[in-house]
Design a protein around this motif. Structure first.
Motif, mmCIF file in Angstrom:
data_model
loop_
_atom_site.group_PDB
_atom_site.id
_atom_site.type_symbol
_atom_site.label_atom_id
_atom_site.label_comp_id
_atom_site.label_asym_id
_atom_site.label_seq_id
_atom_site.Cartn_x
_atom_site.Cartn_y
_atom_site.Cartn_z
ATOM 1 N N SER A 120 -29.696 22.906 -7.292
ATOM 2 C CA SER A 120 -28.524 23.261 -8.095
ATOM 3 C C SER A 120 -27.374 22.322 -7.782
ATOM 4 C CB SER A 120 -28.026 24.679 -7.791
ATOM 5 O OG SER A 120 -29.058 25.557 -7.642
ATOM 6 N N TRP A 135 -13.286 8.780 -24.019
ATOM 7 C CA TRP A 135 -12.161 9.254 -24.789
ATOM 8 C C TRP A 135 -10.830 9.132 -24.059
ATOM 9 C CZ3 TRP A 135 -10.377 13.202 -21.878
ATOM 10 C CH2 TRP A 135 -11.289 14.023 -21.194
ATOM 11 N N ARG A 136 -10.893 8.635 -22.821
ATOM 12 C CA ARG A 136 -9.616 8.451 -22.161
ATOM 13 C C ARG A 136 -9.002 7.098 -22.480
ATOM 14 N NH1 ARG A 136 -9.663 9.048 -16.236
ATOM 15 N NH2 ARG A 136 -11.636 10.167 -16.241
ATOM 16 N N ARG A 160 -20.082 14.198 -17.131
ATOM 17 C CA ARG A 160 -18.807 14.518 -17.785
ATOM 18 C C ARG A 160 -17.759 13.458 -17.497
ATOM 19 N NH1 ARG A 160 -18.282 17.530 -22.047
ATOM 20 N NH2 ARG A 160 -19.862 19.163 -21.976
ATOM 21 N N TYR A 196 -24.231 16.618 -13.322
ATOM 22 C CA TYR A 196 -23.574 17.074 -14.556
ATOM 23 C C TYR A 196 -22.109 16.655 -14.554
ATOM 24 C CZ TYR A 196 -21.544 20.086 -18.047
ATOM 25 O OH TYR A 196 -20.843 20.538 -19.117
ATOM 26 N N LEU A 197 -21.446 16.867 -13.423
ATOM 27 C CA LEU A 197 -20.038 16.480 -13.339
ATOM 28 C C LEU A 197 -19.884 14.972 -13.522
ATOM 29 C CD1 LEU A 197 -18.612 18.605 -10.394
ATOM 30 C CD2 LEU A 197 -18.168 18.853 -12.823
ATOM 31 N N GLY A 213 -28.015 18.994 -9.294
ATOM 32 C CA GLY A 213 -27.870 19.095 -10.746
ATOM 33 C C GLY A 213 -26.412 19.183 -11.152
ATOM 34 N N PHE A 214 -25.655 19.988 -10.416
ATOM 35 C CA PHE A 214 -24.254 20.154 -10.773
ATOM 36 C C PHE A 214 -23.487 18.864 -10.548
ATOM 37 C CE2 PHE A 214 -20.836 22.515 -12.174
ATOM 38 C CZ PHE A 214 -19.748 22.445 -11.325
#
Lengths: 523, 260
Positions: free
Chosen positions: B240, B258-259, B251, B247-248, B243-244
């Motif tokens: 986990s 988009w910044r 992101r 994932y971060l 994975g997290f």
């Protein structure tokens, strides 16, 4: 103004954070916490009010939308992960790969937990700071059964509950099951198991120790007494009573096991008859005899297919000498497959003055099965002569020597068990209704108070006793000491290892790095 | 898939074309090798002393176990050294790209963000494995001269792999958030340390919060593996966590788009 407000905004956030941390660590809304949080909120509010316009504008920007999306999605993913962890861990599997399962609960504990018949409420009183490690074993035990209700209480924060239980010391653990209660101090696995047994057993079984013929006395605290063994048995939730068989004239109805512990004079024929009938009814008897003084009764044992030798077993293997014991105290490591002893491997037991006890090879009565339990090493022998006192030095250790033809070579069995199956007699079903059993040991001192420190001796005694009481799952499994796994090498080899691991291998790596570096430089 | 391996290979090669791979591996091996030697010679001395004492007192010498006295502490040592070394591995993975602006090239190419993240991630993990692989030598030595239990050693490596990969995923995340490699390295180290010790606080706070905090500690889940226990709870935690972290990172890299 604007500058101040920014400063105030940041400081406000800091204050709020400090306040919350304070609350989390003490869970009180005390004055400093309240002040911090309210002051911080006020300062943050100040900032927000002054920058309201800017804030509104940035909320509307596209970037912020992306940001909020990202943050929301992240929080959701985090939430999912946490839930997943929580749910899946309920059904977790734990495998202990060490050779002797050193880090898990013992098999005995696991099977006891899985077979727990009634609910048991366990309440422990421990300081908050110690709680985490203290509770670990109870949490692990709860994995194996639903019948354990475990609660951990800090007595300083819940004084009333603590008082109700009679709390006196940190680390006390209370057990309650229906009408029984028990208490221990500490969280040792063996202690917890004993308490669980004590509190959750349905009926209590009674063990009778005979008296009247110089048997070991269960109330005797001296070296030759059996008081320590008695305490162990009581700890396992049995009732222990003395029985003067000759005076009583009968064996009580509630007797689960009859123990005759080393009589110095022979039992009367009426007593032996009672014992005989008892076993024939399915009774269970633990008979310990010694080589000296000889209590006779050989015909009794003979009638049960056991031969007790009129001898003393002498150990010549030097094993005893290693533990500074004389040759009349054999060290035993040879155990049979019978369930009483099959968990004793690698633990040596010792017997001060023991005689041979073996199932007869022929002439065994019908319906009786006998098997030896333990025997001395092949370097021992059964000595039939009296040992000679050295006339020049009367206090020197007595010596015996092996006499071909007269003495018997080892390995010599010194304990045996016979079982008699009893059938209902109805020719149709002929089902087995009971099993009488007789366990005989050639020595009774090995379990006395003075030898109580040597725990394998006691384990052996208790194993036999519990098996007789038909409680096979109480056979004590020895504590899981680490296995002996050594490494042997010379100093030279060790030095070489040093150079290899600290200098050569890393050196090779650095050299190959450098060669790459040099090659690139020259390119 | 091809894109992932392309990125992976490019990154992995560049590790070995620069001093990084060699220095990180060498340092890891020097430190762990030195501790291995120290534990081993301590163990040998202890064995001799206790046998001598035992023969003197005519008792049976106590059981001494190489797994408990050498191998377990050694795996703990691995994790401590990894704490320092992994930031060195991960700090350049994305920070470099951001600094040289090649990140723009990457993001405008047909490679997806996920592929970028995974490719770099695997490169970091591969270097971790390369760094720890030579330590097998230590256990070969032990097997040659003694009889250690093998299964707990395997458990230890599995635990180390999970722990190290966890470090890599966080290191990658931090690297994606800055252009400066040094900052990436320092912050990664700080966060690793924080996640390491967060469990220590557990004793001093409320029970339920303490349980949560110690569950979050990276090192608490490592202990079982060093002892030879494989518990799905620990495996689940590490997976986990990794994975997290990934994932971060995903992101964070996406946000570069988009910044602006």
């Amino acid at each position: 103004m604007k500058k101040v407000s920014v400063f105030s905004g940041i400081l406000g956030a800091v204050f709020i954070t400090f306040g919350l941390v304070n609350f989390l660590s003490s869970s009180f809304w005390d004055a400093p916490t309240i002040i911090l949080v309210s002051l911080g909120s006020a300062m943050a509010l100040f900032y927000i009010v002054l920058h309201a316009g800017n804030i509104k504008k940035s909320i509307l920007k596209r970037k912020t939308k992306h940001l909020t999306n990202a943050v929301t999605a992240t929080i959701m993913v985090l939430g999912i992960m946490v839930m997943l962890n929580y749910i899946l861990n309920k059904g977790k599997i734990r495998v202990d790969l060490t050779a002797n399962k050193h880090y898990s609960l013992s098999e005995q504990t696991v099977s006891l937990l899985e077979n727990l018949e009634r609910d048991v409420r366990i309440t422990s009183f421990q300081q908050n700071a110690e709680m985490f490690y203290f509770n670990h074993i109870f949490d692990e035990m709860s994995d194996y059964t639903d019948k354990l209700i475990y609660e951990s209480i800090d007595p300083d924060r819940n004084p009333r509950v603590a008082k109700n239980y009679g709390f006196k010391q940190y680390g006390e653990v209370y057990f309650e099951s229906e009408d029984r209660t028990d208490k221990i101090l500490g969280n040792g696995e063996q202690q917890i198991i004993n308490a669980l047994i004590r509190v959750s057993r349905g009926e209590q079984k009674t063990i009778y120790f005979t008296s009247g013929h110089g048997e070991h006395n269960i109330d005797d605290f001296q070296n030759s007494g059996y008081s320590k063994v008695r305490d162990e048995i009581i700890a396992k939730n049995y009732i222990v009573k003395k029985l003067d068989l000759a005076r009583m004239g009968q064996i009580p109805e509630d007797c689960s096991v009859l123990v005759i512990a080393g009589p110095e004079t022979p039992l009367f024929s009426e007593e032996l008859q009672l014992v005989n009938d008892y076993i024939n009814r399915g009774g269970r008897v633990f008979f310990l005899v010694d080589p000296e003084p000889r209590p006779g009764m050989t015909e009794f044992f003979d009638s049960w297919g056991i031969e007790i030798g009129e001898n003393v077993v002498i150990e010549a293997s030097g094993g005893g000498r290693m533990a500074s014991m004389a040759p009349e105290i054999p060290l035993v490591l040879d155990y049979s497959n019978h369930i009483i002893v099959n968990t004793m491997n690698r633990q040596y037991t010792y017997f001060p003055l023991v005689r041979s006890v073996a199932p007869k090879s022929e002439g065994i009565p019908v319906g009786v099965d006998g098997i030896w339990l333990l025997r001395t090493s092949s370097m021992s022998w059964a000595e039939y002569d009296e040992p000679e006192v050295n006339p020049d030095n009367p206090n020197a250790p007595l010596s015996s020597k092996y006499d071909e033809g007269r003495d018997r070579r080892g390995p010599i069995p010194i304990a045996a068990v016979v079982e008699k199956r009893l059938f209902s007699g109805a020719t149709q079903t002929n089902e087995q209704i009971a099993k009488g059993a007789l366990v005989v040991f050639g020595d009774s001192d090995f379990a006395s108070n003075s030898l109580f420190v040597h725990s394998p001796n006691i384990t052996l005694f208790l194993n036999a006793l519990y098996w007789l009481a038909e409680e096979e799952d109480l056979v004590t499994i020895p504590p899981k000491d680490p296995q002996d796994r050594r490494v042997t090498m010379t100093d030279q080899q060790a030095n070489f290892i040093f150079y290899l691991t600290v200098i050569i291998i890393p050196g090779l790596i650095l050299i190959s790095g450098m060669s790459v570096f040099i090659r690139r430089k020259s390119m | 898939m091809r894109n992932i391996s392309a990125i992976f290979l490019r990154e992995f090669r560049s590790y070995f074309l620069s001093p990084i791979a060699y220095i990180v591996t060498a340092i890891f091996l020097i430190i762990t090798g030195y501790f291995f030697y120290t534990y081993l010679s301590g163990f040998l001395q202890y064995a001799i002393i206790t046998s001598l004492q035992a023969t003197e007192m005519r008792a049976i010498p106590p059981a001494i176990n190489v797994n408990q006295l050498v191998i377990e502490p050694l795996f703990h040592n691995f994790s401590t050294v990894a704490l320092f070394m992994v930031p060195m591995i991960t700090m350049r993975l994305l920070a470099e790209e951001k600094k040289t602006m090649s990140i723009e090239l990457l993001l405008t190419s047909p490679v997806t963000t996920l592929q970028i993240v995974l490719g770099k991630f695997f490169a970091g993990v591969a270097l971790l494995v390369a760094m720890v692989a030579p330590t097998i030598l230590y256990f070969v030595v032990l097997v040659n001269f003694g009889e250690p239990e093998i299964a707990p050693i395997i458990a230890g490596y599995i635990g180390f792999f999970l722990l190290g990969t966890g470090f890599v995923s966080i290191g990658l995340l931090i690297s994606s958030m800055t252009e400066n490699q040094i900052i990436a390295g320092a912050v990664s180290f700080g966060i690793f340390l924080l996640l390491w010790v967060i469990g220590w606080v557990a004793n001093y706070v409320e029970r339920s919060i303490g349980e949560i905090l110690s569950y979050m500690s990276l090192i608490n889940h490592y202990d079982d593996f060093t002892k030879g226990i494989i518990d799905t709870e620990n495996i689940l935690f590490y997976l986990s966590f990794i994975g997290f972290g990934l994932y971060l990172t995903y992101r964070a890299v996406e946000s570069i788009r988009w910044r602006g």
